[in-house]
Enzyme design. Structure first.
Site, PDB file in Angstrom:
ATOM      1  CB  CYS A  96      -0.996  -0.036   1.160  1.00  0.00           C
ATOM      2  SG  CYS A  96      -2.355   1.167   0.977  1.00  0.00           S
ATOM      3  CG  HIS A 184      -3.646  -3.287   3.335  1.00  0.00           C
ATOM      4  ND1 HIS A 184      -2.550  -2.856   4.057  1.00  0.00           N
ATOM      5  CD2 HIS A 184      -4.198  -2.181   2.779  1.00  0.00           C
ATOM      6  CE1 HIS A 184      -2.450  -1.541   3.959  1.00  0.00           C
ATOM      7  NE2 HIS A 184      -3.434  -1.101   3.187  1.00  0.00           N
ATOM      8  CD  GLU A 186      -1.094  -5.564   5.750  1.00  0.00           C
ATOM      9  OE1 GLU A 186      -1.045  -4.328   5.847  1.00  0.00           O
ATOM     10  OE2 GLU A 186      -1.105  -6.153   4.635  1.00  0.00           O
TER      11      GLU A 186
END
Length: 242
Positions: A96, A184, A186
């Site tokens: 990002c 993302h 994560e």
């Protein structure tokens, strides 16, 4: 494998007790693929920029509420460090904000998206299959997202690996050792759900509703976590993730 984690923000205080910090999220993702991964965190957003590039198999840059074009001393310092990694031929993966700052540091361009907020899960098309993209499940990819800015122009030696109508440069590789990802891997659905609640005042109700609806879709978080480790291993001469 030892990875230097360039932390660029903190999780909002109302959410950190339930969801942990950004380093916690990254560690959970990568250790789900390889339990022996070791992270050393550098709080770059607090001005703690690494003073060396050796001693790590690779590097990873987190997302951030800040923008790559923001006028902050730590962002300028991190840009310089990214260029140092590039000159040292050290593997770096940017997520990002990290993806965007990588592009800007190397001569690309980052802009506020004319499409507004990219929120929730949206599909992208993989332009090509690289050896480190193993396993290869599908020519499409879906991750959770939360961004306003995006890469508008590749840096020299950059090439697009994944794209969509919303985000034309969603994943890029620069030279042999830099990889940028707009999404993302994560993030958990629960975290993004709570983040959407915090952003209600700055995002239209329609966009929030669409993002919530998209969270029902499966995402490729573990697959991309595996690809990240495969990419770093392939650049430092080790085998791909099991």
């Amino acid at each position: 494998m030892k990875i230097g984690l360039l932390q660029c923000d903190d999780v909002a205080q109302p959410l950190i007790e339930r969801h942990g910090s950004y380093p916690d999220m990254i560690q959970t993702l990568l250790r789900s693929v390889d339990p022996e991964v070791e992270l050393q965190v550098f709080a770059c957003h607090e001005g703690r920029i690494p003073d060396r590039t050796d001693g790590f198999d690779g590097w990873l840059t987190t997302g951030s509420k800040y923008g790559a074009n923001d006028d902050a001393d730590w962002i300028a310092s991190l840009e310089r460090f990214i260029r140092t990694l590039w000159q040292a031929h050290q593997p770096l993966v940017g997520i990002c904000f990290g993806h965007q700052l990588m592009a800007k540091a190397l001569g690309g361009r980052v802009e506020r998206s004319v499409n507004g907020w990219g929120l929730g899960a949206y599909p992208v098309t993989l332009s090509q299959q690289e050896p480190w993209m193993s396993p290869w499940d599908s020519p499409t990819l879906e991750l959770l997202a939360s961004h306003q800015d995006q890469v508008a122009e590749l840096p020299p030696q950059g090439r697009i690996l994944a794209h969509s109508g919303f985000c034309p440069i969603y994943m890029m590789q620069v030279g042999d050792v830099f990889l940028g990802i707009q999404g993302h891997p994560e993030f958990s659905r629960a975290y993004l759900e709570d983040l959407l609640e915090l952003r209600r005042t700055g995002v239209s109700a329609e966009r929030i509703l669409a993002a919530r609806h998209s969270l029902r879709q499966p995402v490729n978080d573990l697959l991309v976590g595996r690809w990240i480790l495969n990419f770093i291993r392939s650049r430092c001469g080790a085998a791909t993730a099991p």
